[in-house]
Write an enzyme that holds these catalytic residues in place. Structure first.
Site, mmCIF file in Angstrom:
data_model
loop_
_atom_site.group_PDB
_atom_site.id
_atom_site.type_symbol
_atom_site.label_atom_id
_atom_site.label_comp_id
_atom_site.label_asym_id
_atom_site.label_seq_id
_atom_site.Cartn_x
_atom_site.Cartn_y
_atom_site.Cartn_z
ATOM 1 N N LYS A 1 22.948 60.503 105.456
ATOM 2 C CA LYS A 1 21.789 61.391 105.582
ATOM 3 C C LYS A 1 20.525 60.595 105.905
ATOM 4 O O LYS A 1 19.799 60.901 106.856
ATOM 5 C CB LYS A 1 21.572 62.195 104.302
ATOM 6 C CG LYS A 1 20.332 63.098 104.366
ATOM 7 C CD LYS A 1 20.039 63.727 103.027
ATOM 8 C CE LYS A 1 19.536 62.735 102.017
ATOM 9 N NZ LYS A 1 18.180 62.211 102.354
ATOM 10 N N ASP B 1 20.710 67.954 104.072
ATOM 11 C CA ASP B 1 20.188 67.886 102.715
ATOM 12 C C ASP B 1 20.475 69.212 102.017
ATOM 13 O O ASP B 1 21.227 70.050 102.511
ATOM 14 C CB ASP B 1 18.696 67.551 102.727
ATOM 15 C CG ASP B 1 17.847 68.692 103.261
ATOM 16 O OD1 ASP B 1 18.412 69.689 103.761
ATOM 17 O OD2 ASP B 1 16.609 68.596 103.177
#
Length: 264
Positions: free
Chosen positions: A127, A146
């Site tokens: 991420k 997220d």
């Protein structure tokens, strides 16, 4: 109801992205950073912490240790004193120093520009790497999933995955590559102001007509209640996936689940 075809789901995904891009043109990150190094540190720090919380500690952090060279020589205990107001500050303080040391020893003092190399940095998972590549270098290799992106993708029926990492694979398969770069920031903002975790504003949502969870994604039932919508169950499943996804590489998991980002 009949199972939705992939072509139909893909069409909805493209339409959803178009509406998000129209709603949030030129949206910018809520994190305050000024180069690739401060960006990777900020995103790493934001796991399970709000962007606002990160922005409160980074001015002093970067005043004292503005470069990888400076932070590589820092005492983790002193770094911890500066960032102690954010979640998991002890582990994150250690990661600040360790990733800086690796940048200096393995990458000549420059933040690396590949997914594989970024994910070698302590505290950095896929991420964070996706965000750094996209924002610092204009490279889009994936989608940073997220908590907001995961929740929205689940409610929109774009994924049935139980973890953000698996959800990213579904989104990459569903959406054209030219749309990937916009997903994280635009969907984050939509998740904050409209498609919130417990009280989504379906009545004012510009995508209610293409959302299978519209007016169903309500607050989870109270304990002891046997009732609950399918959307609520999906939300609970997503929360579990986010928690597990955020373990792995310290403060930030390879998925994106740990960046609660942004309940801001």
């Amino acid at each position: 109801m009949p199972r939705e075809s992939k072509a139909s789901r893909r069409q909805r995904g493209i339409e959803f992205c178009a509406r998000m891009h129209e709603r949030y043109p030129d949206v910018q990150s809520a994190l305050d950073y000024h180069d690739a190094f401060t960006l990777v540190v900020c995103v790493m720090l934001s796991a399970q912490t709000t962007d606002a919380g990160v922005n409160r500690v980074t001015p002093e952090l970067f005043r004292r240790w503005p470069t990888p060279q400076a932070m590589a020589q820092a005492d983790p205990a002193e770094v911890g004193e500066v960032i102690h107001s954010i979640g998991f500050w002890r582990a994150k303080a250690a990661h600040c120093v360790e990733l800086s040391q690796m940048i200096m020893s393995d990458f000549g003092g420059e933040v690396p520009r590949t997914m594989e190399e970024l994910c070698r940095l302590p505290g950095v998972g896929r991420k964070t790497a996706n965000i750094v590549l996209n924002k610092a270098f204009g490279i889009c290799e994936g989608i940073a999933v997220d908590t907001h992106v995961f929740r929205i993708a689940t409610r929109m029926g774009f994924t049935r995955a139980s973890t953000p990492a698996a959800a990213e694979k579904d989104l990459l398969d569903l959406l054209p590559r030219e749309l990937w770069t916009y997903v994280n920031e635009e969907w984050i903002h939509f998740g904050r102001d409209t498609c919130t975790a417990q009280r989504p504003k379906c009545e004012g949502c510009p995508c209610a007509d293409i959302c299978p969870s519209a007016f169903k994604a309500v607050r989870p039932a109270r304990r002891g209640s046997a009732k609950g919508t399918g959307a609520s169950k999906a939300g609970a499943k997503g929360a579990s996936g986010r928690k597990s996804a955020d373990r792995g590489k310290g403060a930030e998991a390879r998925g994106a689940g740990g960046a609660r980002a942004q309940g801001k």
